[in-house]
Motif scaffolding. Structure first.
Motif, PDB file in Angstrom:
ATOM      1  N   GLN A   1      57.549  29.440  50.033  1.00 49.10           N
ATOM      2  CA  GLN A   1      56.856  30.683  50.359  1.00 49.10           C
ATOM      3  C   GLN A   1      56.882  30.879  51.873  1.00 49.10           C
ATOM      4  O   GLN A   1      56.468  30.000  52.606  1.00 49.10           O
ATOM      5  CB  GLN A   1      55.398  30.629  49.894  1.00 49.10           C
ATOM      6  CG  GLN A   1      55.195  30.099  48.485  1.00 49.10           C
ATOM      7  CD  GLN A   1      55.535  31.116  47.413  1.00 49.10           C
ATOM      8  OE1 GLN A   1      55.722  32.295  47.699  1.00 49.10           O
ATOM      9  NE2 GLN A   1      55.620  30.653  46.173  1.00 49.10           N
TER      10      GLN A   1
ATOM     11  N   LYS B   1      59.160  37.998  45.940  1.00 45.39           N
ATOM     12  CA  LYS B   1      58.088  37.633  45.016  1.00 45.39           C
ATOM     13  C   LYS B   1      58.434  36.303  44.352  1.00 45.39           C
ATOM     14  O   LYS B   1      59.464  36.159  43.722  1.00 45.39           O
ATOM     15  CB  LYS B   1      57.937  38.737  43.960  1.00 45.39           C
ATOM     16  CG  LYS B   1      56.655  38.653  43.180  1.00 45.39           C
ATOM     17  CD  LYS B   1      56.437  39.938  42.397  1.00 45.39           C
ATOM     18  CE  LYS B   1      55.359  39.755  41.347  1.00 45.39           C
ATOM     19  NZ  LYS B   1      55.878  39.114  40.126  1.00 45.39           N
TER      20      LYS B   1
ATOM     21  N   GLU C   1      65.601  37.629  40.397  1.00 42.48           N
ATOM     22  CA  GLU C   1      64.194  37.658  40.020  1.00 42.48           C
ATOM     23  C   GLU C   1      63.833  36.245  39.588  1.00 42.48           C
ATOM     24  O   GLU C   1      64.631  35.578  38.925  1.00 42.48           O
ATOM     25  CB  GLU C   1      64.098  38.582  38.800  1.00 42.48           C
ATOM     26  CG  GLU C   1      62.793  39.261  38.576  1.00 42.48           C
ATOM     27  CD  GLU C   1      62.958  40.234  37.412  1.00 42.48           C
ATOM     28  OE1 GLU C   1      63.164  41.426  37.673  1.00 42.48           O
ATOM     29  OE2 GLU C   1      62.918  39.768  36.264  1.00 42.48           O
TER      30      GLU C   1
END
Ligand SMILES: [Zn+2]
Ligand SMILES: [Zn+2]
Length: 230
Positions: free
Chosen positions: A181, A201, A227
């Motif tokens: 992150q 994300k 994704e």
């Protein structure tokens, strides 16, 4: 750069050769071969050294040493504690803070530098690409063209997808990092490499090229096309 300078560099500073030398290797078959051979030797040595130590190693060695002569037992116990200290030092050295992420990405590139030489011009079949991505928790929502390498790598404690995409700016490396992150885009500008680590994300994506500009088109493509399934 000429062959002599290149080889001097690759043998003395294999992990910091810079983009100039990379370009020489892309243009020079002989030096590309030389590098591959050197690296193979290197990775054999590394594999020999990087045997993971089980958590209970020290106890097991101590246990094995009991029942043998006391002197020998002490020697084995000492060896075991050296291994444990070394393992601990290695863990601290490798602290996975986000600030160190750009450095680790560059290190990883050097570790697999042969991938930056566009020797395989054969494209990775879509099926194989999907398989690699799936194993690292990534779903493809759009096709990605010009992928010349797709592999799974161990990076900062996790399995990640390592891709190389041929672009107008030459080969661009893409690391899909589900477990990393970052709060904002981190630029990479080191040794002639230009790249970005962008938050998405569920993780981040590192995109690194050795051209004169940031590989934005490749970055945009990946942000749209992948994704995380977790
Ligand atoms: Zn050469
Ligand atoms: Zn890799």
């Amino acid at each position: 750069m000429n062959c002599i300078d290149y080889r001097r560099l690759i043998t003395s500073e294999p992990s910091h050769i810079g983009a100039d030398a990379m370009r020489h290797r892309m243009a020079c078959r002989a030096c590309a071969d030389f590098t591959r051979e050197t690296q193979q030797l290197d990775s054999h040595l590394r594999d020999a050294m990087m045997v993971e130590t089980p958590a209970d190693l020290e106890a097991r060695v101590m246990l094995a040493a009991t029942g043998q002569s006391r002197r020998r037992g002490r020697r084995v116990a000492l060896a075991a504690s050296v291994v444990v200290v070394f393992a601990a030092a290695f863990t601290v050295f490798n602290s996975y803070s986000p600030e160190r992420l750009p450095r680790h990405v560059i290190k990883h590139l050097y570790h697999e530098a042969a991938l930056l030489v566009p020797s395989e011009t054969e494209l990775v079949p879509r099926k194989r690409l999907v398989q690699v991505l799936e194993r690292t928790g990534v779903r493809l929502t759009q096709d990605i063209d010009h992928v010349v390498h797709a592999g799974i790598c161990y990076f900062r404690g996790h399995l990640v997808s390592h891709l190389v995409v041929n672009s107008e700016q030459g080969p661009v490396t893409v690391l899909l990092l589900p477990d990393e992150q970052v709060s904002k885009t981190m630029p990479i500008d080191e040794d002639g490499f230009l790249g970005l680590i962008v938050p998405v994300k569920g993780g981040s994506i590192a995109v690194i090229g050795s051209g004169a500009t940031y590989p934005r088109p490749v970055e945009q493509k990946f942000i749209e096309a992948v994704e995380w399934s977790t």
